[in-house]
Design a protein around this motif. Structure first.
Motif, PDB file in Angstrom:
ATOM      1  N   ALA A 263      55.146  45.550  32.318  1.00  0.00           N
ATOM      2  CA  ALA A 263      54.016  45.627  31.378  1.00  0.00           C
ATOM      3  C   ALA A 263      53.759  47.061  30.946  1.00  0.00           C
ATOM      4  O   ALA A 263      53.483  47.343  29.768  1.00  0.00           O
TER       5      ALA A 263
ATOM      6  N   SER B 166      54.089  48.601  27.188  1.00  0.00           N
ATOM      7  CA  SER B 166      52.971  49.340  26.582  1.00  0.00           C
ATOM      8  C   SER B 166      53.428  50.716  26.115  1.00  0.00           C
ATOM      9  O   SER B 166      53.016  51.192  25.038  1.00  0.00           O
TER      10      SER B 166
ATOM     11  N   ASP C 125      37.651  40.509  32.279  1.00  0.00           N
ATOM     12  CA  ASP C 125      38.208  41.120  31.068  1.00  0.00           C
ATOM     13  C   ASP C 125      37.356  42.306  30.619  1.00  0.00           C
ATOM     14  O   ASP C 125      37.886  43.330  30.147  1.00  0.00           O
TER      15      ASP C 125
ATOM     16  N   TYR D 174      38.284  45.300  32.823  1.00  0.00           N
ATOM     17  CA  TYR D 174      39.551  45.912  32.450  1.00  0.00           C
ATOM     18  C   TYR D 174      39.453  46.595  31.085  1.00  0.00           C
ATOM     19  O   TYR D 174      40.130  47.603  30.839  1.00  0.00           O
TER      20      TYR D 174
ATOM     21  N   GLY E 188      45.666  44.503  37.325  1.00  0.00           N
ATOM     22  CA  GLY E 188      46.018  43.089  37.390  1.00  0.00           C
ATOM     23  C   GLY E 188      45.055  42.309  38.246  1.00  0.00           C
ATOM     24  O   GLY E 188      44.288  42.877  39.027  1.00  0.00           O
TER      25      GLY E 188
ATOM     26  N   GLU F  68      48.701  43.944  33.775  1.00  0.00           N
ATOM     27  CA  GLU F  68      48.440  44.572  32.474  1.00  0.00           C
ATOM     28  C   GLU F  68      48.801  46.056  32.530  1.00  0.00           C
ATOM     29  O   GLU F  68      48.373  46.779  33.436  1.00  0.00           O
TER      30      GLU F  68
ATOM     31  N   ARG G 242      47.298  47.871  25.220  1.00  0.00           N
ATOM     32  CA  ARG G 242      47.170  46.975  26.375  1.00  0.00           C
ATOM     33  C   ARG G 242      48.160  45.820  26.211  1.00  0.00           C
ATOM     34  O   ARG G 242      48.091  45.080  25.228  1.00  0.00           O
TER      35      ARG G 242
ATOM     36  N   ARG H 148      49.493  42.574  28.404  1.00  0.00           N
ATOM     37  CA  ARG H 148      49.215  41.747  29.584  1.00  0.00           C
ATOM     38  C   ARG H 148      50.317  40.705  29.733  1.00  0.00           C
ATOM     39  O   ARG H 148      50.584  39.925  28.810  1.00  0.00           O
TER      40      ARG H 148
END
Length: 362
Positions: free
Chosen positions: A50, A54, A121, A124, A138, A149, A165, A167
């Motif tokens: 991930a 990114s 969420d 984060y 995560g 993520e 970001r 995920r």
């Protein structure tokens, strides 16, 4: 009901169950550690993936952001999704948290501030907006809806432009972990079967000498020390040495038992000899008296017979007197009486002689 009490179970069953439980526990623990380790490693690998995705977006994003080419940003996210099917969400936010590009534009329109779906969420999201270095976050735990993520801030000439970001879902990892868990469960079952077999063999090998020793001790309790089977010695361990010592003890006890039996028999024979000598002594005296009386009776009957015969044959008696004497002899069966008497005395003589011979043989 007593069979349900483990204290009443045979030692072989206890040993077999103990070994089975030990092998099963070890197998289960090893399998669990392997699954947890594999899950952690895959989780870490997924987080690195991930973060790598990114970074790949963050590398090309500054130029598009400065040109306000939001379509290029969205296209890069879509291309990323096409090559990585386990992407759960991906977005590019500006320094104020507004959406520059999102894989789900219908739910997260461009130009509006990103709206977190839940508390996790939101947490984060705040961490992503505060991040000035790349990091991985995560959801912990073993669950199908977890994720990893990668958060990478976007800079251009050391100016903060926003954040990327990406995920990734752990659903595939979860399914692989479940498959691994079933494999581990199968291995544990094999361990149980193997452990049960090994436990049964080991317990029987260990308990068999103890059972033989127990039967030997029971025979000692019944006094049957001379009739026992020696315990086979198959090893030089503690049980082997115990079996050897038991066999030696049983041999010594058997020899002592035989010696005691011989001593008892000797004492019985001595006592019997004494009784026999006493009986012979007690019988000899009356037997000698009977013999003497028999001889006297035989001689007396012989003299009486001779006297009666002389009386009957006396010539001085006249005819009437002689006839009268013969009538008296015939009436009382004097001749037959003397013959029967001598026969009885002869039988008595033989019986007395037999008694005396038996007494002498004692």
């Amino acid at each position: 009901m007593s069979n349900l009490n483990p204290k009443s179970w045979p030692l072989a069953v206890k040993l077999s169950l103990t070994i089975t439980v030990a092998v099963t526990t070890v197998g289960f623990m090893i399998g669990t550690v392997m699954v947890i380790h594999e899950w952690s490693r895959a989780h870490e690998t997924l987080g690195d993936k991930a973060l790598l995705l990114s970074r790949s977006i963050a590398t090309t994003a500054p130029k598009a952001i400065l040109r306000k080419d939001f379509w290029s940003l969205y296209t890069s996210l879509k291309n990323l999704q096409s090559g990585t099917p386990d992407i759960g969400a991906a977005m590019i936010l500006d320094e104020n948290g507004k959406v520059l590009a999102h894989l789900n534009p219908a739910k997260n329109p461009m130009g509006l501030e990103y709206s977190p779906e839940n508390d996790l969420d939101r947490e984060y999201y705040q961490r992503a907006m505060e991040a000035r270095v790349q990091l991985v976050v995560g959801s912990g735990g073993f669950a199908a809806d977890g994720f990893q993520e990668g958060i990478v801030p976007i800079f251009s000439d050391q100016k903060y432009l926003g954040v990327v970001r990406v995920r990734l879902s752990v659903l595939q990892l979860y399914e692989e972990a479940i498959s691994s868990a079933f494999i581990v469960l199968g291995l544990v079952l094999c361990f149980v079967i193997f452990g049960s077999a090994i436990g049964t063999l080991v317990s029987r090998r260990m308990v068999k000498p103890l059972e033989n020793i127990t039967r030997g001790l029971e025979a000692v309790g019944r006094g049957e020390m001379t009739d026992f089977d020696p315990v086979p010695i198959r090893s030089g361990d503690e049980i082997g040495r115990l079996s050897l010592t038991f066999n030696q003890i049983m041999v010594e006890l058997a020899e002592k038992k035989l010696l005691e039996e011989e001593m008892v028999m000797s004492e019985k024979l001595v006592a019997l000899g004494r009784i026999t000598a006493g009986v012979a002594h007690e019988v000899n005296n009356p037997a000698a008296t009977i013999v003497a009386n028999h001889e006297f009776a035989a001689e007396t009957m012989m003299r009486l017979r001779n006297a009666f015969l002389e009386l009957r044959d006396e010539s001085n008696f006249d005819g009437d007197a002689r006839r009268r004497i013969n009538e008296i002899f015939a009436r009382y069966q004097v001749d037959e009486g003397f013959e029967d008497g001598f026969d009885l005395l002869g039988d008595n003589r033989e019986s007395i002689e037999r008694i005396c011979r038996i007494v002498r043989e004692l």
